[in-house]
Design an enzyme around this catalytic site. Sequence first.
Site, short mmCIF file in Angstrom:
data_model
loop_
_atom_site.label_atom_id
_atom_site.label_comp_id
_atom_site.label_asym_id
_atom_site.label_seq_id
_atom_site.Cartn_x
_atom_site.Cartn_y
_atom_site.Cartn_z
N TYR A 1 -8.34 -42.22 38.89
CA TYR A 1 -7.93 -42.52 40.42
C TYR A 1 -5.79 -42.35 40.06
CZ TYR A 1 -6.98 -44.40 45.10
OH TYR A 1 -6.63 -44.73 46.00
N LYS B 1 -28.61 -2.35 30.07
CA LYS B 1 -27.93 -1.99 31.95
C LYS B 1 -26.85 -1.05 32.01
CE LYS B 1 -26.87 -4.56 36.06
NZ LYS B 1 -24.87 -3.12 36.04
N HIS C 1 -18.88 -12.65 32.53
CA HIS C 1 -18.54 -11.80 33.39
C HIS C 1 -16.98 -11.09 32.51
CE1 HIS C 1 -14.75 -10.07 35.85
NE2 HIS C 1 -16.09 -9.19 35.93
N ASN C 2 -17.04 -9.76 32.38
CA ASN C 2 -15.47 -9.77 31.10
C ASN C 2 -15.54 -9.95 30.18
OD1 ASN C 2 -14.50 -7.87 33.37
ND2 ASN C 2 -12.84 -8.67 33.95
N GLU D 1 -20.31 -1.05 31.68
CA GLU D 1 -19.63 -0.77 32.77
C GLU D 1 -18.79 0.98 32.11
OE1 GLU D 1 -15.31 -1.32 35.72
OE2 GLU D 1 -17.05 -2.42 35.22
N HIS E 1 -9.87 -4.48 29.98
CA HIS E 1 -9.87 -4.33 31.39
C HIS E 1 -9.90 -3.07 32.41
CE1 HIS E 1 -10.42 -6.85 35.70
NE2 HIS E 1 -11.55 -6.34 36.24
N GLU F 1 -20.94 -8.62 29.57
CA GLU F 1 -20.60 -6.79 30.21
C GLU F 1 -19.27 -6.56 29.09
OE1 GLU F 1 -18.04 -5.73 34.49
OE2 GLU F 1 -17.93 -8.20 33.75
N ASP G 1 -16.98 -2.92 29.45
CA ASP G 1 -16.15 -2.07 30.07
C ASP G 1 -15.44 -0.95 29.46
OD1 ASP G 1 -16.28 -3.40 32.19
OD2 ASP G 1 -14.54 -4.54 33.10
#
Length: 756
Positions: A699, A436, A308-309, A387, A353, A338, A340
């Site tokens: 721990y 796509k 993504h991005n 996109e 973005h 992807e 954009d």
Amino acid sequence: VFCMFEDLLIETFVLNSMLVGTVMRKIKSRTWKKQRYFKLQDDFTTIWYKSKKAGNAHSTFSVSDVEAVREGHQSEVLLSIADEFPAERCFTLVFRGRRSNLDLVAESEDEARSWIHGMRKLMENLENMGERERLDQWIGDWFKKADKNNDGRMNFKEVQDLLKMMNVEMNEHHALRLFTMADKSQSGTLEDDEFVLFYKMLTQRDDVLRVFQEFSSDGHKLSLADLEDFLREEQLEADADEDVRQRAEQFIQTYEPSEAAKLLDSMTLDGFLMYLGSAEGSIFNPRRRNVFQDMSQPLCNYFISSSHNTYLMEDQLRGQSSVEGYIRALTRGCRCVEVDCWDGANGEPIVYHGHTFTSKILFKDVVSAVGNYAFKVSEFPVILSIENHCNVEQQRVMARHLDLILGDKLLKSTLEGSAHIRLPSPEELKGKILVKAKKIGGLEDSLNGAVEDALGGEVSDDDEGADIDDDNLHRESVRRRKSKQRLSKELSDCVVYCKSVHFSSFKHSRIHSKFYEVASFTENKARKHLREAGADFVRHNSRQLTRVYPTGFRTDSSNFNPQEMWNAGCQIVALNFQTAGEAMDLNDGLFRQNACCGYVLKPGFMTNPEQRFDPEAPRRQDGHRPVISGQQLPKVNIKEDSIVDPQVRVEIHGVPLDQAKQETRYIENNGFNPVWYDTLRFTIHTPELAMVRFVVEDYDKTSKNDFVGQYTLPLSCVQQGYRHIHLLSKDGTSIHPSSLFVHIRITEMEKLPENP
């Protein structure tokens, strides 16, 4: 022979020049260019460098941390100074994980060539190193760290310091006893061989010795028959295609260090340890490391590693955009990236973005990076998820760049020139890049030549506008504004089998959808569909592709749990690859099988539209039970006197009924060789979808436990028996020799005793 001798001379000359050292420029930007002195250390595994102006300040990195060496202007930083320094003097060191690249400019072409050749040779040597050589090198590294006065020997005080560095708190009396036993020369110090002896005593594996003696006929060695029994009864190697005796013979020849034992067709404890620490002895079934699945089924039958991005290296608001994001994702086996796209200056589309302060990069540079790196690690198809926010003119520029830069790699038409009734397979699409995006009309219209140029009324923005989520209502107004924007025929023609469409309902899709249409959902919308109509979602995904992406509120580039989307059969589950954590561990774990090719075949009950599977109500049951011991766990606190209190958590990720986690107790002050002998048991109803994640933590009674290491894999890839789990860092890189040693049995529930 002459050629081999010549190569050896060149290699010797190159490594000697690296040992002497070289002044090179370290480049961070067009304005940040600093001289640094780089030098190969005598161990041939460490590069040391310092600034002449920084006094004693220096840095080092291990050759094992370097993933690749790129020649010339193959990074954005080096491209930015291409007019100042020729490509022949430039190179880039690419590090594993998420560490930034090191861009360098040598003083001459010859020096650059020496370092490029030398680094590759050093990396090759490390890659070809056997398990014993790796361990010897690791021991040697600790020896040098502990030998504070560099006299080639260690006194007892240095040994005590070493133990703390190695993550073990040991009783002083016991440590002195081991030291004295190892000091064969009685000099009060340990030299090379004596230190190796000390290390052997320190790391004596009682857990492995117990197993060894159980199967050894005489308590000293495993005969061929003994080893055969062990492989058949404990490791369940009888399930393999090869003859068990043949495998036993092969393991003796491969892992037994003693030539005398080999002649007797037997294996000593050292050989047994070497076998258990090898790929054959690991938890991951080596038969599933290569492409072993049927790759001839339709694309919708596979989970596809997806980003993504992809252009972002950091957060979603102010982070850096870089083609490096595409290179890193593709070299990790990602098969769907992807892009954009927005209108840029001088008619050139840009990628960033939108409506944020993230930096911008050119669309054509992204396409070049995808073209260059798409098939470096996997030959199976790459999906370019676009996109599109550009005007018609810049869309035409995008189409032109795709066509000219990608050439024959770009899929521009159906495979046989006509529409089919199903998606083609990864095998049929080898070496192809699919776009796509939105498309004017359908495949049938394209083939009939019935499409007009720049069709009005088509929505040209993609996924994030196509799926209006409750927490992203502002996208609705964006979508409505965009709906009047026209889509260029040139860009539309680049879309063949992956047409982005708006999703209405499962019923509408069942009646009207075409096999080449792809719907996209935010994680929240996908979750809603999964809860309300899980079986319908699975059936929908048996016919066509679905993409799921993070909600817009994840501005920090965090990730959702991909497992629940895989449970519904969603293929393109897009994650922020730049963000380490549980989600990426699961993604890496799932796609670690099948040669890391980026495609994993879904279970048969998810690919047959006639078969009903509801992830909320699975039926079958299996059992799974691991944990025994850990070895050489890394420190998580930089304080020298800090010792890890390790605890192991085993997590099962799968359908909701199978989600579970259990923990061992914690071991105080021992990250070096803790032993638990705890038994953890799980009931798993749908093993085909189950992932197993082993997490080691330090721990802490008063605060959150610190992460130490992890390893994640599909349950279907687990080898049974006594196995080592070679731990990975938070970034997914090796932290050799850190490991867990476990015993695993997977049993059908009906075969278990009533009171297990």
